[in-house]
Structure formats: structure tokens, C-alpha cells
Write a protein that holds these residues in place. Structure first.
Motif, PDB file in Angstrom:
ATOM      1  N   VAL A 169      14.584   6.510  13.392  1.00  0.00           N
ATOM      2  CA  VAL A 169      16.042   6.427  13.402  1.00  0.00           C
ATOM      3  C   VAL A 169      16.480   5.215  14.207  1.00  0.00           C
ATOM      4  N   SER A 170      15.852   5.022  15.352  1.00  0.00           N
ATOM      5  CA  SER A 170      16.236   3.918  16.212  1.00  0.00           C
ATOM      6  C   SER A 170      16.022   2.576  15.508  1.00  0.00           C
ATOM      7  N   TYR A 171      14.869   2.405  14.888  1.00  0.00           N
ATOM      8  CA  TYR A 171      14.631   1.183  14.115  1.00  0.00           C
ATOM      9  C   TYR A 171      15.639   1.080  12.981  1.00  0.00           C
ATOM     10  N   GLY A 172      15.880   2.217  12.321  1.00  0.00           N
ATOM     11  CA  GLY A 172      16.793   2.232  11.188  1.00  0.00           C
ATOM     12  C   GLY A 172      18.185   1.774  11.557  1.00  0.00           C
ATOM     13  N   LEU A 173      18.569   1.980  12.805  1.00  0.00           N
ATOM     14  CA  LEU A 173      19.894   1.546  13.248  1.00  0.00           C
ATOM     15  C   LEU A 173      19.854   0.113  13.763  1.00  0.00           C
ATOM     16  N   GLY A 174      18.707  -0.521  13.633  1.00  0.00           N
ATOM     17  CA  GLY A 174      18.625  -1.935  13.980  1.00  0.00           C
ATOM     18  C   GLY A 174      18.250  -2.214  15.418  1.00  0.00           C
ATOM     19  N   SER A 175      17.614  -1.264  16.084  1.00  0.00           N
ATOM     20  CA  SER A 175      17.231  -1.540  17.462  1.00  0.00           C
ATOM     21  C   SER A 175      15.928  -2.332  17.470  1.00  0.00           C
ATOM     22  N   THR A 176      15.713  -3.043  18.562  1.00  0.00           N
ATOM     23  CA  THR A 176      14.425  -3.695  18.727  1.00  0.00           C
ATOM     24  C   THR A 176      13.446  -2.658  19.279  1.00  0.00           C
ATOM     25  N   GLN A 179      14.332  -1.775  22.884  1.00  0.00           N
ATOM     26  CA  GLN A 179      15.482  -0.853  22.981  1.00  0.00           C
ATOM     27  C   GLN A 179      15.053   0.561  22.612  1.00  0.00           C
ATOM     28  N   MET A 180      14.229   0.652  21.584  1.00  0.00           N
ATOM     29  CA  MET A 180      13.755   1.953  21.150  1.00  0.00           C
ATOM     30  C   MET A 180      12.959   2.620  22.283  1.00  0.00           C
TER      31      MET A 180
ATOM     32  N   MET B  53      11.680  -0.753   6.145  1.00  0.00           N
ATOM     33  CA  MET B  53      11.099   0.256   7.021  1.00  0.00           C
ATOM     34  C   MET B  53       9.602   0.414   6.775  1.00  0.00           C
ATOM     35  N   THR B  81      17.053  -6.850  12.762  1.00  0.00           N
ATOM     36  CA  THR B  81      17.987  -5.892  13.356  1.00  0.00           C
ATOM     37  C   THR B  81      19.334  -5.948  12.629  1.00  0.00           C
ATOM     38  N   ARG B  84      18.978  -4.210   9.215  1.00  0.00           N
ATOM     39  CA  ARG B  84      18.995  -2.745   9.303  1.00  0.00           C
ATOM     40  C   ARG B  84      20.358  -2.224   9.711  1.00  0.00           C
ATOM     41  N   ARG B  85      21.137  -3.085  10.318  1.00  0.00           N
ATOM     42  CA  ARG B  85      22.512  -2.693  10.602  1.00  0.00           C
ATOM     43  C   ARG B  85      23.316  -2.680   9.316  1.00  0.00           C
ATOM     44  N   PHE B  91      17.874  10.169   6.990  1.00  0.00           N
ATOM     45  CA  PHE B  91      16.559  10.714   6.679  1.00  0.00           C
ATOM     46  C   PHE B  91      16.636  12.142   6.154  1.00  0.00           C
ATOM     47  N   PHE B  97      19.307  12.516  18.093  1.00  0.00           N
ATOM     48  CA  PHE B  97      18.596  12.370  19.367  1.00  0.00           C
ATOM     49  C   PHE B  97      18.989  13.538  20.269  1.00  0.00           C
ATOM     50  N   TYR B 107      24.960   5.270  19.586  1.00  0.00           N
ATOM     51  CA  TYR B 107      23.651   4.661  19.828  1.00  0.00           C
ATOM     52  C   TYR B 107      23.508   3.284  19.166  1.00  0.00           C
ATOM     53  N   VAL B 111      23.125  -0.394  20.917  1.00  0.00           N
ATOM     54  CA  VAL B 111      21.957  -1.218  20.647  1.00  0.00           C
ATOM     55  C   VAL B 111      22.386  -2.630  20.244  1.00  0.00           C
ATOM     56  N   HIS B 112      23.506  -2.705  19.556  1.00  0.00           N
ATOM     57  CA  HIS B 112      24.000  -4.009  19.128  1.00  0.00           C
ATOM     58  C   HIS B 112      24.963  -4.622  20.137  1.00  0.00           C
TER      59      HIS B 112
END
Lengths: 279, 251
Positions: A169-176, A179-180, B53, B81, B84-85, B91, B97, B107, B111-112
Motif C-alpha cells: 500500500v505504501s509503495y502504491g501511494l508513491g512512497s519511497t 518513507q515506507m 508494482m 513515486t 504511483r501517485r 487491493f 494501516f 498518509y 509522503v508527498h
């Protein structure tokens, strides 16, 4: 012979298990009670705040309390970041390979080495070769090496227990990756990592052999990291081994036990404060 | 017409396993495209190509092109990044989380690099409104996300993606962990989101594809067998294999 009915068998097994459990807990309680019974009457305010007189026959244990705090505290301050970083590297930044297997095997081997060997190594390497002498710093570095495997392995277990879905999920939201790791993985694994660190701190505080050879057994109050210092556990050992004063030995042991208890309670309280609510 | 996502000769191998074979697909903007097919046909793998992915998995090798708005997503100047944004993913299992509702929704923004409190609060409200979750959770934004029902959790996961303002929503069997009523609600939600987002949904539920999707792709053994308007795929399939599948002969 007639077979037991399942119900009777069940009752017998349960009572046996209960007795075994009671024996375990009972022994522990007995040991603690025994030591506190002999030691607590001698634990006074003066005992806690004064320096020992005539090798510990009289006076207090203040320098040992300070020494223990310095040596163990420093050991964990050194070992925790290295240990957690190693665990993060092993779990998140490399794929399983021969190198990770070797690192992991090495950590397991280190964890099985008797502490006196660490003491000997610390004595030869830190104390003599690096010229640190018998000092708080030598002791702390030696203890750090000793508890490092525990921190690595407990952190690794805690990190592995974080569901893979969170990472996706974290990667999917574009985190590095970083960050993950910091926002999701370490956050979720924190209770487990913390438990490992507290265990290590307890182990450092109660360690005797390794600090004897590296931090020395000076009776004075350490004023810097390069002073020799006697820890509580070592003080207890010397007092009882050399028959200096059994009552003061028990009193020292009482202080040691109580401080480990207080430390654990405080650590768990702190963890609940720190870990982001809600869980 | 400009397609949102377009692939050319897309091949994916996983070790020796050829998971996608020469896939050509064109996905229209602001519409719902469904990918159907039996388990293991490569539909999730195809979906995961669109936000790269699959690269998390060892041994995956991809050839061919994937264009997003006409630009190759594998070109070296693409920031993963940012990709993926732009291409968000929901899923199969609701997987919030173990944080508060608020922290879940924000979240992605954090992150951004979004820090401003007012901006985060605004995003939380608008994202939760977009998924019709706001009224249910507005009084428990600081409560644990894991205390919500499965359906609410899945909507929260959609809000979490919507919060970063993606252009494409990839949904990998988003209803397979939900009961029929909750499934209906999520399908309504998808339809309402389709006028703002390009939605690609993978499902092994043919009725679901028929209900929500305007375009439908049928995959079998890594091959894109047939692709076209949903009605035509279901009522007038050209390929024998599609016909067998939609009439329930296998899968």
C-alpha cells in the motif's frame, strides 16, 4: 488396566501443568523474596546515596548505581541504532542471499558466546589495544557488542511480522522505500523492537564477567567515560565472593532487582506513550 | 480519441513463466474497464504493470511498451513515486494501516510532502465524502481504522488513494472480501467515481464486470483474448474461448 476416561485424563493433565507452572513462578518468587528479605532491611537512604567505606563493608553504593547506569545506558545507546539498522537492512534492503544468511548466522553465533569471552575480547581490544583502559567506555562498548545480536534478531522478527500488504500500500501511494520503512514498518514493529531493547538493557545491567574485565572495579564515582567504574552486579559479586559483607551484598542485589523491575515497568509505560495511538 | 493507458506488445515473464503474452489494450479515460478471466490468467499481473508494482517481485522481466497519456511509463525520466501517485491502487483485502482514520487518509499526502494542517483536513473531508464515508466516520477520525467494518475499511482504502488525487484507479478484486450488499455499495461508488477517474478493475465475478464496466477485457493463460464494449463481450463474443467463459463453461 482400565483406561482413564477422557475427562479424568484431562483433569490430571491440567493439574500437572498447573503444578509445573506454579513451581516455576514459585521458584522465581522465592528467590526474589529471599533476596529482598535479607537485603531490604539494609537498603536505607544513606546506602543509596553514599560512597562505600572500607571496601564496601560500610557506607553505600551510590558510585555503583551511577556506574551501572552509565555503562548499561551507553551500551544500549550504542547498540540499539546499529542493531535496528542492521535488522532493517537485512529485512528491507537486501534480498535473501548468502550474505544475509552469513550475517544472520554470525548474529546467532555471537548470541551464544559466553559473556566472559566478550569480556576477554573487550579487555584485549578496547582496554589494551585501543588504550581505553579499564573504563566506562570499554565496558559499554563490550556490552554493546554482547547485546547487539539480541537487538538484531528481535528487531528482525518484529519487522518481519509487519504484513506485506502495508508495504504494498505504501509503495502504491508513491512512497519511497525509506518513507515506507520509517512510517509504516518501524511504526508497526516498534513494540517488538522496544521489547528487544529493554531485554538488552536488563542483560547489560545484570552482566558481571564482561564488565569486570573491561570497566574494572574501582570504588570511586566515575566522573567521565574514561574512568573505571564498578557496576552493581560486580559489586555484589565482590562483596559476596570475598566475604566483605553479606548484608550489603543482599542489599545491593535488592537494589539491582528492584531497579530492573522499575525499569521494565517504566519502559512499557513509555512505549505506550510513544507508539502512536490508536493501535 | 486519446487513450489514458495503452500497451504495445506487452510481455512479462516471471522466471521461466510467461505471464503476459503480447498484450495490447487501450483504456479510455473517465470510464470503467474490467479485466476478467479465470484465476491465474494474468489479469492482476496486467493491472500491476500500470503502476509498476510488479517490479517489487524478484525475477520479473517486462518487454514492450505501456503508455500513460501517450508517455512511456518505463522511460528513465519517469519518477516512480509520481507515477504511483497518478495511478493509484486498491487491493483485494481492505488493508488500512493500524493508525487512525485521519492518518490513513493523509498518509499519501504526507509522503508527498504536504504538511499544512488545513490542507490535510480539507483532503480528509473531501476524500471521505467522495467515498460516502464522511458521515459514518466524521466523529471518529482519530479512532482506529481497524475498528471500522470491512466495507468501511475498503472505502477508507479507496479514500486513501483518492486523497492523493490520482488520475487512474486500479482495483484488484476490490469486493472479493465483502458481502453482496457491501459489494453493491462499492460498485455504486465506482460508478460515481468514474466521471472523475479512469478506473480499471480486475474481477473474477462476471456479473460485476457486466454491472459496472463499459469496456471489458477477457484474459486467458496470459493472453488478452478479446477486448471491447462490455455488452458486446457478453452478448456477442467473437472468440470461442470468450463465449465459453462468459456462458459459464469454465472458470
Amino acid at each position: 488396566m482400565r483406561r482413564l476416561s477422557p475427562r479424568t485424563a484431562q483433569q490430571i493433565v491440567v493439574s500437572i501443568m498447573w503444578m509445573l507452572a506454579a513451581a516455576t513462578v514459585g521458584t522465581l518468587v522465592f528467590i526474589i523474596a529471599f533476596i529482598l528479605f535479607h537485603g531490604l532491611p539494609h537498603v536505607t537512604w544513606e546506602f543509596l546515596t553514599q560512597s562505600p567505606v572500607s571496601m564496601g563493608r560500610k557506607g553505600g553504593i551510590f558510585p555503583m548505581i551511577v556506574g551501572t547506569a552509565m555503562v548499561s545506558g551507553l551500551a544500549v545507546i550504542i547498540a540499539a541504532p546499529i542493531g535496528v539498522a542492521t535488522a532493517v537492512y537485512l529485512t528491507e534492503y537486501t534480498r535473501e542471499s548468502r550474505i544475509t544468511a552469513v550475517i544472520r548466522f554470525g548474529a546467532d553465533c555471537l548470541a551464544g558466546i559466553p559473556s566472559i569471552i566478550f569480556g576477554l575480547f573487550g579487555f584485549v581490544f578496547f582496554t589494551i589495544t585501543l588504550g581505553m583502559g579499564l573504563s566506562v567506555l570499554s565496558g559499554a562498548l563490550t556490552l554493546a557488542l554482547m547485546v547487539l545480536p539480541t537487538i538484531v534478531r528481535t528487531s528482525e522478527e518484529a519487522i518481519r511480522a509487519v504484513p506485506y500488504a502495508y508495504r504494498e500500500v505504501s509503495y502504491g501511494l508513491g512512497s519511497t522505500r525509506w518513507q515506507m520503512v520509517t512510517r509504516v514498518v518501524l511504526q508497526s514493529a516498534m513494540p517488538g523492537i522496544f521489547t528487544g531493547i529493554v531485554l538488552s538493557l536488563g542483560r547489560s545491567i545484570s552482566e558481571t564477567a564482561a564488565v569486570m574485565l573491561t570497566a574494572g572495579s574501582a570504588l570511586g564515582l566515575p566522573s567521565s567515560l574514561f574512568d573505571s567504574s564498578r557496576t552493581l552486579a560486580l559489586h555484589f559479586y565482590i562483596l559476596s565472593r570475598e566475604g566483605v559483607s553479606m548484608s550489603n551484598a543482599y542489599a545491593t542485589a535488592s537494589v539491582l532487582i528492584i531497579s530492573i523491575l522499575v525499569l521494565n515497568v517504566f519502559a512499557y509505560w513509555l512505549m505506550h506513550k510513544l507508539v502512536r495511538k490508536p493501535r | 480519441m486519446d487513450f489514458k493507458i495503452q500497451t504495445q506488445d506487452l510481455n512479462l515473464t516471471y522466471g521461466k513463466f510467461h505471464a503476459l503474452k503480447d498484450v495490447q489494450i487501450q483504456i479510455k479515460p473517465q470510464s470503467i474497464t474490467a479485466i476478467i478471466g479465470p484465476s491465474g490468467c494474468g489479469k492482476s499481473t496486467l493491472l500491476r504493470c500500470f503502476n509498476r508494482m510488479n517490479e517489487l517481485i524478484k525475477g520479473v522481466h517486462i518487454t514492450g511498451r505501456i503508455h500513460l497519456d501517450g508517455k512511456d511509463i518505463h522511460s528513465p525520466d519517469v519518477d516512480l513515486t509520481i507515477l504511483r501517485r497518478r495511478v493509484g491502487m486498491v487491493f483485494q483485502k481492505p488493508n488500512p494501516f493500524p493508525l487512525s482514520v485521519f492518518d490513513n487518509v493523509t498518509y499519501g499526502l504526507r509522503v508527498h510532502g504536504v504538511r499544512r494542517r488545513s490542507e490535510l483536513e480539507e483532503a480528509v473531508e473531501s476524500s471521505l465524502r467522495a467515498t460516502w464515508l464522511w458521515d459514518d466516520v466524521k466523529d471518529k477520525l482519530w479512532g482506529p481504522a481497524l475498528a471500522l467494518s470491512a466495507e468501511q475499511q475498503q472505502r477508507l482504502c479507496i479514500s486513501r488513494v483518492v486523497a492523493v488525487r490520482p488520475e487512474v484507479l486500479l482495483m484488484d478484486e476490490p469486493c472479493s472480501a465483502l458481502d453482496p450488499i457491501a459489494t453493491g455499495h462499492i460498485e455504486d461508488l465506482m460508478r460515481s467515481l468514474a466521471d472523475r477517474y479512469t478506473i480499471v478493475i480486475v474481477t473474477h465475478n462476471m456479473q460485476q464486470a457486466a454491472r459496472v464496466a463499459s469496456e471489458c477485457a477477457f484474459m486467458l493463460l496470459g493472453e488478452l483474448v478479446e477486448f471491447g464494449p462490455t455488452i458486446r463481450i457478453f452478448e456477442n463474443p467473437k472468440d470461442k474461448r470468450t463465449e465459453d467463459y462468459v456462458s459459464g463453461h469454465y472458470g
